[in-house]
Motif scaffolding. Structure first.
Motif, short mmCIF file in Angstrom:
data_model
loop_
_atom_site.label_atom_id
_atom_site.label_comp_id
_atom_site.label_asym_id
_atom_site.label_seq_id
_atom_site.Cartn_x
_atom_site.Cartn_y
_atom_site.Cartn_z
N ALA A 152 39.98 33.95 49.40
CA ALA A 152 39.20 33.58 49.31
C ALA A 152 37.96 32.51 50.08
O ALA A 152 37.95 31.28 50.26
CB ALA A 152 39.00 33.11 48.08
N GLN A 153 37.12 33.07 50.93
CA GLN A 153 36.65 32.87 52.44
C GLN A 153 36.07 32.26 51.96
O GLN A 153 34.95 30.65 52.21
CB GLN A 153 36.29 33.19 53.70
CG GLN A 153 37.97 34.76 54.09
CD GLN A 153 38.43 35.69 53.22
OE1 GLN A 153 37.37 36.38 52.58
NE2 GLN A 153 39.21 36.77 53.27
N PRO A 190 31.43 36.51 52.17
CA PRO A 190 30.31 35.73 51.19
C PRO A 190 29.54 37.13 50.77
O PRO A 190 28.79 37.27 49.84
CB PRO A 190 29.29 35.32 52.69
CG PRO A 190 30.03 34.89 53.34
CD PRO A 190 31.39 35.90 52.71
N SER A 191 29.28 38.50 51.48
CA SER A 191 28.62 39.14 50.39
C SER A 191 28.89 39.98 49.58
O SER A 191 28.10 40.31 49.00
CB SER A 191 29.17 39.98 52.03
OG SER A 191 30.12 41.14 51.91
N THR A 192 30.64 40.41 49.13
CA THR A 192 31.17 40.19 47.81
C THR A 192 30.59 39.42 46.88
O THR A 192 30.17 40.11 45.72
CB THR A 192 32.68 40.83 48.03
OG1 THR A 192 32.90 41.28 49.08
CG2 THR A 192 32.86 41.29 47.18
N LEU A 193 30.65 38.12 47.27
CA LEU A 193 30.26 37.10 46.23
C LEU A 193 28.75 36.98 46.15
O LEU A 193 28.80 37.39 44.54
CB LEU A 193 30.88 36.02 46.49
CG LEU A 193 31.95 35.37 46.36
CD1 LEU A 193 32.85 34.38 46.37
CD2 LEU A 193 32.68 36.48 45.29
N GLN A 220 42.46 36.46 41.51
CA GLN A 220 43.34 36.96 42.83
C GLN A 220 44.26 38.45 42.33
O GLN A 220 44.34 39.11 42.51
CB GLN A 220 43.80 36.40 44.03
CG GLN A 220 44.13 36.85 45.13
CD GLN A 220 42.90 37.75 45.62
OE1 GLN A 220 42.67 38.65 45.85
NE2 GLN A 220 42.24 37.06 46.42
N ALA A 221 44.52 37.56 41.16
CA ALA A 221 45.83 37.81 40.20
C ALA A 221 45.24 39.25 39.24
O ALA A 221 45.59 40.67 39.40
CB ALA A 221 46.54 36.48 39.48
N ALA A 222 43.83 38.91 38.69
CA ALA A 222 43.39 39.97 38.01
C ALA A 222 42.48 40.55 39.01
O ALA A 222 41.63 41.49 38.18
CB ALA A 222 42.84 38.94 37.14
N ALA A 223 42.42 40.52 39.66
CA ALA A 223 41.69 41.41 40.56
C ALA A 223 40.38 41.13 40.58
O ALA A 223 39.43 42.26 40.32
CB ALA A 223 41.74 43.30 41.01
N ASP A 224 39.60 40.70 40.09
CA ASP A 224 38.06 40.03 39.75
C ASP A 224 37.24 39.13 40.17
O ASP A 224 38.20 37.59 40.71
CB ASP A 224 37.67 40.15 38.14
CG ASP A 224 37.04 40.10 37.35
OD1 ASP A 224 36.25 40.11 38.60
OD2 ASP A 224 36.85 39.83 36.32
N THR A 225 36.40 39.60 40.57
CA THR A 225 35.51 38.38 41.38
C THR A 225 35.11 37.16 40.67
O THR A 225 34.29 36.29 41.30
CB THR A 225 34.43 38.55 42.04
OG1 THR A 225 33.41 39.46 41.62
CG2 THR A 225 35.02 39.53 43.78
#
Lengths: 169, 101
Positions: free
Chosen positions: A50-51, A131-134, B52-57
């Protein structure tokens, strides 16, 4: 192997710094311990891929919020405040030495009990915290909460100024 | 994956307990506020690990909002500390009694 030892080193240091926050006699020492704790947690975010959150953690928490804390502590100029523990290179070295030994011991115990954490992020990372994903979901799916949080921060700024300026009650 | 998540959750619970103890047993308001920050951080760590565990942002987005709220909370809380200190010349929670009853 290296990732596991890194996890234990960061975790042990974070816990020790957390105890330091609570245990220190001087608020300044508490604040400095809290900064160390925040940096360790930022490192743990990096191990979790999670950069963006890690950078935000250092910028906002260790940068802005802790500067605010230190500023207020020094502004209040408490007369009964005990002096800060003398800071020496030897103490710093000793602290990190102890943390390293403790991390290795935790690793050895975990290996002995056969409960070592597996590789945290699989090779094909499930979620990228870049950052781009978020930003993509932040500005589309969560656009309304994002605006609301902006208004909240504005209100907090105005409220803080008004509360701090008010005549003593 | 399970084992990994458990380690992160264990670390986070230890940090949360430390922050709770600090909040309950320290009498300096500023240290109490710092203990709250410690607890918020423990919760954030949980959220990132679970995301991270659930693969969801979604978890990381929530952490972003929590950090923003924590900044607002610190600003208002420290302003209140300054206001109280200007009125009473102390930040010892056991000597501030007007909110008690």
């Amino acid at each position: 192997m290296a990732g596991q030892i890194l996890f234990f080193a960061l975790a042990v240091t974070a816990i020790a710094a957390g105890v330091g926050v609570v245990w220190s006699r001087s608020p300044i020492n508490s604040a400095l311990w809290l900064i160390l704790n925040l940096f360790c947690i930022a490192g743990l975010y990096l191990t979790l891929n999670a950069q963006f959150i890690a950078v935000i953690q250092i910028l906002v928490y260790a940068g802005a919020i802790m500067v605010l804390f230190l500023f207020v502590i020094m502004l209040l100029n408490l007369s009964e405040m005990p002096s800060v523990t003398r800071f020496t290179i030897a103490r710093l070295f000793g602290f990190f030495l102890v943390m390293g030994v403790l991390a290795l011991l935790t690793y050895a115990v975990a290996a002995g009990l056969d409960v070592l954490p597996e590789r945290i992020v699989p090779a094909a990372a499930a979620v990228s915290g870049s950052p781009s994903t978020l930003a993509r979901s932040l500005f589309t799916e969560y656009a309304l909460p994002f605006e609301i949080i902006g208004i909240l921060l504005l209100a907090a700024t105005v409220g803080a100024v008004i509360i701090a300026k008010r005549k003593p009650v | 994956m399970e084992m990994t998540l458990n380690w992160y959750l264990t670390l986070s619970s230890v940090l949360f307990i430390t922050g709770t103890l600090g909040f309950l047993f320290r009498r300096n308001i500023i240290v109490m506020l710092m203990s709250i920050e410690l607890m918020l951080n423990a919760v954030n760590l949980t959220l990132v690990a679970l995301s991270q565990a659930a693969a969801d942002t979604a978890g990381q987005i929530l952490v972003f909002f929590v950090i923003a709220v924590a900044a607002a909370e610190a600003a208002v809380g420290l302003a209140i500390v300054i206001a109280v200190f200007r009125g009473r010349q102390t930040i010892d929670i056991s000597k501030i009694k007007s909110f008690r009853y």
